[in-house]
Scaffold this motif. Structure first.
Motif, PDB file in Angstrom:
ATOM      1  N   ALA A  47       8.899   4.852  -7.283  1.00 16.91           N
ATOM      2  CA  ALA A  47      10.094   4.877  -8.130  1.00 16.91           C
ATOM      3  C   ALA A  47      10.919   3.622  -7.931  1.00 16.91           C
ATOM      4  O   ALA A  47      11.186   3.217  -6.796  1.00 16.91           O
ATOM      5  CB  ALA A  47      10.933   6.116  -7.813  1.00 16.91           C
ATOM      6  N   ALA A  48      11.309   3.002  -9.030  1.00 14.22           N
ATOM      7  CA  ALA A  48      12.314   1.934  -8.984  1.00 14.22           C
ATOM      8  C   ALA A  48      13.670   2.610  -8.974  1.00 14.22           C
ATOM      9  O   ALA A  48      13.999   3.357  -9.893  1.00 14.22           O
ATOM     10  CB  ALA A  48      12.175   1.022 -10.193  1.00 14.22           C
ATOM     11  N   MET A  49      14.456   2.389  -7.921  1.00 14.54           N
ATOM     12  CA  MET A  49      15.701   3.127  -7.757  1.00 14.54           C
ATOM     13  C   MET A  49      16.867   2.170  -7.532  1.00 14.54           C
ATOM     14  O   MET A  49      16.836   1.316  -6.642  1.00 14.54           O
ATOM     15  CB  MET A  49      15.588   4.134  -6.613  1.00 14.54           C
ATOM     16  N   HIS A  50      17.880   2.355  -8.354  1.00 11.49           N
ATOM     17  CA  HIS A  50      19.089   1.544  -8.274  1.00 11.49           C
ATOM     18  C   HIS A  50      20.060   2.102  -7.233  1.00 11.49           C
ATOM     19  O   HIS A  50      20.741   1.350  -6.541  1.00 11.49           O
ATOM     20  CB  HIS A  50      19.742   1.497  -9.649  1.00 11.49           C
ATOM     21  N   GLU A  51      20.117   3.444  -7.144  1.00  9.67           N
ATOM     22  CA  GLU A  51      21.045   4.111  -6.231  1.00  9.67           C
ATOM     23  C   GLU A  51      20.464   4.115  -4.819  1.00  9.67           C
ATOM     24  O   GLU A  51      19.534   4.863  -4.510  1.00  9.67           O
ATOM     25  CB  GLU A  51      21.313   5.543  -6.690  1.00  9.67           C
ATOM     26  N   LEU A  52      21.007   3.295  -3.950  1.00  6.50           N
ATOM     27  CA  LEU A  52      20.449   3.158  -2.606  1.00  6.50           C
ATOM     28  C   LEU A  52      20.587   4.433  -1.785  1.00  6.50           C
ATOM     29  O   LEU A  52      19.710   4.761  -0.982  1.00  6.50           O
ATOM     30  CB  LEU A  52      21.122   1.989  -1.888  1.00  6.50           C
ATOM     31  N   THR A  89       0.849  -1.192   0.000  1.00  5.89           N
ATOM     32  CA  THR A  89       0.000   0.000   0.000  1.00  5.89           C
ATOM     33  C   THR A  89       0.883   1.240   0.000  1.00  5.89           C
ATOM     34  O   THR A  89       1.808   1.337   0.817  1.00  5.89           O
ATOM     35  CB  THR A  89      -0.925   0.030   1.232  1.00  5.89           C
ATOM     36  N   VAL A  90       0.592   2.157  -0.920  1.00  2.00           N
ATOM     37  CA  VAL A  90       1.314   3.424  -1.008  1.00  2.00           C
ATOM     38  C   VAL A  90       0.327   4.536  -0.674  1.00  2.00           C
ATOM     39  O   VAL A  90      -0.665   4.719  -1.380  1.00  2.00           O
ATOM     40  CB  VAL A  90       1.914   3.642  -2.411  1.00  2.00           C
ATOM     41  N   SER A  91       0.586   5.238   0.406  1.00  2.00           N
ATOM     42  CA  SER A  91      -0.343   6.266   0.873  1.00  2.00           C
ATOM     43  C   SER A  91      -0.346   7.482  -0.044  1.00  2.00           C
ATOM     44  O   SER A  91       0.617   7.739  -0.774  1.00  2.00           O
ATOM     45  CB  SER A  91       0.026   6.702   2.289  1.00  2.00           C
ATOM     46  N   SER A  92      -1.423   8.226   0.006  1.00  2.00           N
ATOM     47  CA  SER A  92      -1.528   9.450  -0.785  1.00  2.00           C
ATOM     48  C   SER A  92      -0.397  10.412  -0.431  1.00  2.00           C
ATOM     49  O   SER A  92      -0.129  10.667   0.746  1.00  2.00           O
ATOM     50  CB  SER A  92      -2.872  10.140  -0.509  1.00  2.00           C
ATOM     51  N   GLY A  93       0.283  10.919  -1.441  1.00  2.00           N
ATOM     52  CA  GLY A  93       1.348  11.886  -1.229  1.00  2.00           C
ATOM     53  C   GLY A  93       2.664  11.289  -0.788  1.00  2.00           C
ATOM     54  O   GLY A  93       3.629  12.022  -0.553  1.00  2.00           O
ATOM     55  N   GLU A  94       2.753   9.968  -0.710  1.00  2.00           N
ATOM     56  CA  GLU A  94       3.974   9.306  -0.258  1.00  2.00           C
ATOM     57  C   GLU A  94       4.928   9.068  -1.426  1.00  2.00           C
ATOM     58  O   GLU A  94       4.516   8.920  -2.572  1.00  2.00           O
ATOM     59  CB  GLU A  94       3.623   7.967   0.393  1.00  2.00           C
ATOM     60  N   TRP A  95       6.224   9.017  -1.114  1.00  2.00           N
ATOM     61  CA  TRP A  95       7.244   8.584  -2.071  1.00  2.00           C
ATOM     62  C   TRP A  95       7.739   7.219  -1.600  1.00  2.00           C
ATOM     63  O   TRP A  95       8.372   7.099  -0.556  1.00  2.00           O
ATOM     64  CB  TRP A  95       8.391   9.591  -2.120  1.00  2.00           C
ATOM     65  N   LEU A  96       7.414   6.193  -2.377  1.00  2.00           N
ATOM     66  CA  LEU A  96       7.876   4.844  -2.091  1.00  2.00           C
ATOM     67  C   LEU A  96       8.917   4.467  -3.130  1.00  2.00           C
ATOM     68  O   LEU A  96       8.674   4.578  -4.339  1.00  2.00           O
ATOM     69  CB  LEU A  96       6.729   3.846  -2.151  1.00  2.00           C
ATOM     70  N   ALA A  97      10.079   4.025  -2.687  1.00  2.00           N
ATOM     71  CA  ALA A  97      11.118   3.555  -3.595  1.00  2.00           C
ATOM     72  C   ALA A  97      11.152   2.033  -3.584  1.00  2.00           C
ATOM     73  O   ALA A  97      11.215   1.417  -2.518  1.00  2.00           O
ATOM     74  CB  ALA A  97      12.482   4.110  -3.197  1.00  2.00           C
ATOM     75  N   LEU A  98      11.082   1.441  -4.771  1.00  2.00           N
ATOM     76  CA  LEU A  98      11.261  -0.002  -4.929  1.00  2.00           C
ATOM     77  C   LEU A  98      12.747  -0.256  -5.131  1.00  2.00           C
ATOM     78  O   LEU A  98      13.346   0.255  -6.083  1.00  2.00           O
ATOM     79  CB  LEU A  98      10.477  -0.509  -6.133  1.00  2.00           C
ATOM     80  N   ILE A  99      13.354  -1.007  -4.241  1.00  2.00           N
ATOM     81  CA  ILE A  99      14.778  -1.305  -4.344  1.00  2.00           C
ATOM     82  C   ILE A  99      14.967  -2.817  -4.364  1.00  2.00           C
ATOM     83  O   ILE A  99      14.052  -3.573  -4.045  1.00  2.00           O
ATOM     84  CB  ILE A  99      15.594  -0.670  -3.196  1.00  2.00           C
ATOM     85  N   GLY A 100      16.156  -3.227  -4.741  1.00  2.00           N
ATOM     86  CA  GLY A 100      16.467  -4.643  -4.767  1.00  2.00           C
ATOM     87  C   GLY A 100      17.473  -4.931  -5.861  1.00  2.00           C
ATOM     88  O   GLY A 100      17.677  -4.112  -6.762  1.00  2.00           O
ATOM     89  N   GLN A 149       1.787  15.613 -17.805  1.00  2.00           N
ATOM     90  CA  GLN A 149       0.544  14.848 -17.763  1.00  2.00           C
ATOM     91  C   GLN A 149      -0.303  15.215 -16.553  1.00  2.00           C
ATOM     92  O   GLN A 149      -1.519  15.037 -16.565  1.00  2.00           O
ATOM     93  CB  GLN A 149       0.880  13.356 -17.746  1.00  2.00           C
ATOM     94  N   GLN A 150       0.348  15.714 -15.499  1.00  2.00           N
ATOM     95  CA  GLN A 150      -0.323  16.166 -14.270  1.00  2.00           C
ATOM     96  C   GLN A 150      -1.216  15.083 -13.663  1.00  2.00           C
ATOM     97  O   GLN A 150      -2.291  15.375 -13.152  1.00  2.00           O
ATOM     98  CB  GLN A 150      -1.110  17.451 -14.514  1.00  2.00           C
ATOM     99  N   ALA A 151      -0.756  13.848 -13.717  1.00  2.00           N
ATOM    100  CA  ALA A 151      -1.472  12.753 -13.062  1.00  2.00           C
ATOM    101  C   ALA A 151      -1.074  12.725 -11.591  1.00  2.00           C
ATOM    102  O   ALA A 151       0.059  13.045 -11.236  1.00  2.00           O
ATOM    103  CB  ALA A 151      -1.118  11.426 -13.732  1.00  2.00           C
ATOM    104  N   PRO A 152      -1.976  12.335 -10.711  1.00  2.00           N
ATOM    105  CA  PRO A 152      -1.660  12.332  -9.276  1.00  2.00           C
ATOM    106  C   PRO A 152      -0.706  11.224  -8.850  1.00  2.00           C
ATOM    107  O   PRO A 152      -0.156  11.281  -7.754  1.00  2.00           O
ATOM    108  CB  PRO A 152      -3.030  12.174  -8.609  1.00  2.00           C
ATOM    109  N   VAL A 153      -0.528  10.198  -9.702  1.00  2.00           N
ATOM    110  CA  VAL A 153       0.413   9.113  -9.400  1.00  2.00           C
ATOM    111  C   VAL A 153       1.535   9.157 -10.440  1.00  2.00           C
ATOM    112  O   VAL A 153       1.276   9.119 -11.644  1.00  2.00           O
ATOM    113  CB  VAL A 153      -0.266   7.735  -9.424  1.00  2.00           C
ATOM    114  N   LEU A 154       2.768   9.256  -9.962  1.00  2.00           N
ATOM    115  CA  LEU A 154       3.928   9.304 -10.847  1.00  2.00           C
ATOM    116  C   LEU A 154       4.773   8.053 -10.620  1.00  2.00           C
ATOM    117  O   LEU A 154       5.261   7.807  -9.523  1.00  2.00           O
ATOM    118  CB  LEU A 154       4.761  10.558 -10.570  1.00  2.00           C
ATOM    119  N   LEU A 155       4.932   7.257 -11.675  1.00  2.00           N
ATOM    120  CA  LEU A 155       5.776   6.065 -11.650  1.00  2.00           C
ATOM    121  C   LEU A 155       7.067   6.395 -12.372  1.00  2.00           C
ATOM    122  O   LEU A 155       7.044   6.895 -13.499  1.00  2.00           O
ATOM    123  CB  LEU A 155       5.084   4.894 -12.347  1.00  2.00           C
ATOM    124  N   VAL A 156       8.195   6.113 -11.735  1.00  2.00           N
ATOM    125  CA  VAL A 156       9.485   6.474 -12.323  1.00  2.00           C
ATOM    126  C   VAL A 156      10.422   5.268 -12.257  1.00  2.00           C
ATOM    127  O   VAL A 156      10.683   4.729 -11.184  1.00  2.00           O
ATOM    128  CB  VAL A 156      10.130   7.669 -11.597  1.00  2.00           C
TER     129      VAL A 156
END
Length: 268
Positions: free
Chosen positions: A194-199, A25-36, A155-162
């Motif tokens: 965001a999928a992030m390589h740089e820890l 679950t990703v809360s509204s306004g949160e920045w979640l980084a997917l790492i691994g 695009q001004q979408a409320p969810v940004l996937l990077v």
């Protein structure tokens, strides 16, 4: 403000399971980084949220199932920056970024004053205004990356996937792009995944980290809880030091396991 929920999400390519039974679950306004580590399923999860790959389970955006949305409805809710986006040869930077306004256009598809104003603002904030008329195929790798981010922001979408937002960027541009995403998140209430390589960057900018290994979620929480030396040693097979940055997040520093011998010294 928009919440994203994944329940029992599984993704497979032919017979290979890439993501297994993912609950997140990703809360509204949160920045979640997917790492691994490589092959953990980070990009695949982003693509599933954007409905670019088939999946089992349920993905909801503000309580609405992604699979029930029309393409236009989804594009108004979710914008995605690919790691290697397709860019038509000959198209200018401003024309490309203007494509991000497509979900907001009228039936006749005519851009209005508001659309051009949004694009101009994004180009200026990403230091692309001086390149607005330049063809995309005349850009450097870093400039192309910024253009892709600009299109998604327009695009001004409320969810940004990077997907790997700092790839091909030097350290100054990395900071500039991440600071811009964070500023827009604060201004507009963006939910960023965001999928992030740089820890180290993940540990500084994300509110929470989701550590994936082999398509399974093995840890999720604040950077201080997820970015630990034992966890990185186990899951990345790396020898590191994790440093606290006095309230600015965590820094992950690789440490050489074996130092070279001084010149002239004979190693037994």
């Amino acid at each position: 403000m928009t919440k994203v929920e994944l329940r029992g999400v599984g993704i497979a390519y032919e017979s290979e399971v890439v993501v297994s039974e993912l609950d997140l679950t990703v809360s509204s306004g949160e920045w979640l980084a997917l790492i691994g580590p490589n092959g953990a399923g980070k990009t695949t999860i982003l693509r599933a949220i954007a409905r670019l790959v088939s999946y089992q389970g349920e993905i909801q955006i503000d309580g609405k199932a992604v699979h029930n949305l029309t393409g236009r409805e989804l594009a108004r809710r979710v914008a995605m920056v690919m790691q290697e986006p397709h860019m038509p040869d000959g198209m200018s930077v401003s024309q490309y970024v203007l494509l991000g306004r497509s979900p907001h256009l009228t039936y006749f598809g005519k851009e209005g004053r508001t659309d051009h104003r949004v694009v101009a603002d994004i180009l200026e904030r990403l230091s692309l205004d001086r390149l607005a008329a330049r063809p995309l195929d005349h850009l450097s790798g870093g400039e192309r990356q910024r253009a892709a981010i600009a299109r998604a922001l327009a695009q001004q979408a409320p969810v940004l996937l990077v997907d790997e937002p700092t790839s091909s960027l030097d350290v100054g541009r990395q900071q500039e792009v991440l600071e811009l995403i964070d500023a827009l998140r604060a201004e507009q209430g963006l939910t960023v995944i965001a999928a992030m390589h740089e820890l180290t960057l993940a540990g500084q900018y994300a509110d929470r980290l989701a550590l994936l290994v082999g398509g399974k979620l093995v840890a999720v929480g604040a950077p201080a809880d997820v970015l630990t030396e034992p966890a990185i040693a186990i899951h990345y097979h790396a020898h590191v030091r994790v440093l606290s940055l006095n309230g600015s997040g965590r820094a992950v520093v690789p440490v050489r396991s074996h130092l070279p011998s001084p010149p002239g010294e004979v190693v037994p």
